[in-house]
Design an enzyme around this catalytic site. Structure first.
Site, short mmCIF file in Angstrom:
data_model
loop_
_atom_site.label_atom_id
_atom_site.label_comp_id
_atom_site.label_asym_id
_atom_site.label_seq_id
_atom_site.Cartn_x
_atom_site.Cartn_y
_atom_site.Cartn_z
N CYS A 36 41.23 34.71 58.09
CA CYS A 36 40.37 35.48 57.24
C CYS A 36 39.71 34.75 56.10
O CYS A 36 38.66 35.22 55.76
CB CYS A 36 41.06 36.73 56.62
SG CYS A 36 42.33 36.16 55.33
N CYS A 85 47.49 39.76 52.96
CA CYS A 85 46.84 39.22 51.54
C CYS A 85 48.38 39.43 50.75
O CYS A 85 48.55 38.56 49.95
CB CYS A 85 46.10 40.39 51.03
SG CYS A 85 44.57 40.44 51.77
#
Length: 161
Positions: free
Chosen positions: A64, A134
């Protein structure tokens, strides 16, 4: 041409013989904690990476493009983390995860911060499954910072003997 196609897709073009139902696009909302840490990130900055009391963890997710640098400053006598900061290049969830991680590690012992799990960060921020990476980055950054600090201590101890 593109303008006409866009109007047709959005249902704004001229009526056609085929009856269309309007497409409803639902907004995707972040939890208020994510928005708060994104708009008001805590502990943004950097310490001198050559400082022997500073541990630096640099991690990234190639899938990402998120990159997270988390640094801890440790009191050598007590082993307590006295300060923490971060710099993150990534989405709002990555920034919020970094911000939360720095808040959680301050004032804790080194062994204690190693028990912080990505699931706890994700739960605190109410991250959706697509954003769990994350919180994993934040956990990895904490571990990498502790590892870096411990490696510096080994080098410093070997030089002094």
């Amino acid at each position: 041409m593109l303008r006409h196609a866009t109007k047709r897709v959005l249902g704004l073009g001229p009526a056609t013989s085929v009856a269309r139902t309007p497409i409803r696009i639902l907004p995707r909302f972040y939890h208020e904690r994510v928005v708060d840490h994104y708009n008001n990130p805590r502990n943004v900055g950097a310490f001198d990476k050559n400082d022997p009391t500073v541990g630096t963890g640099l991690v990234g997710a190639p899938a990402c493009g998120d990159v997270m640098k988390l640094q801890i400053k440790v009191d050598e006598e007590t082993g307590k983390i006295t300060d923490a900061c971060f710099k993150t290049f990534g989405c709002g969830s990555a920034i919020a995860s970094s911000s939360v991680a720095t808040e959680w590690v301050k004032g804790k012992q080194m062994e204690e911060v190693l028990t912080i799990k990505n699931t706890e960060i994700a739960k605190h921020l109410s991250l959706p499954p697509v954003k769990l990476h994350c919180s994993m980055l934040a956990e990895d950054a904490i571990k990498a910072a502790v590892k870096d600090y411990e490696a510096k201590r080994v080098v410093a101890n070997n030089k002094s003997t």
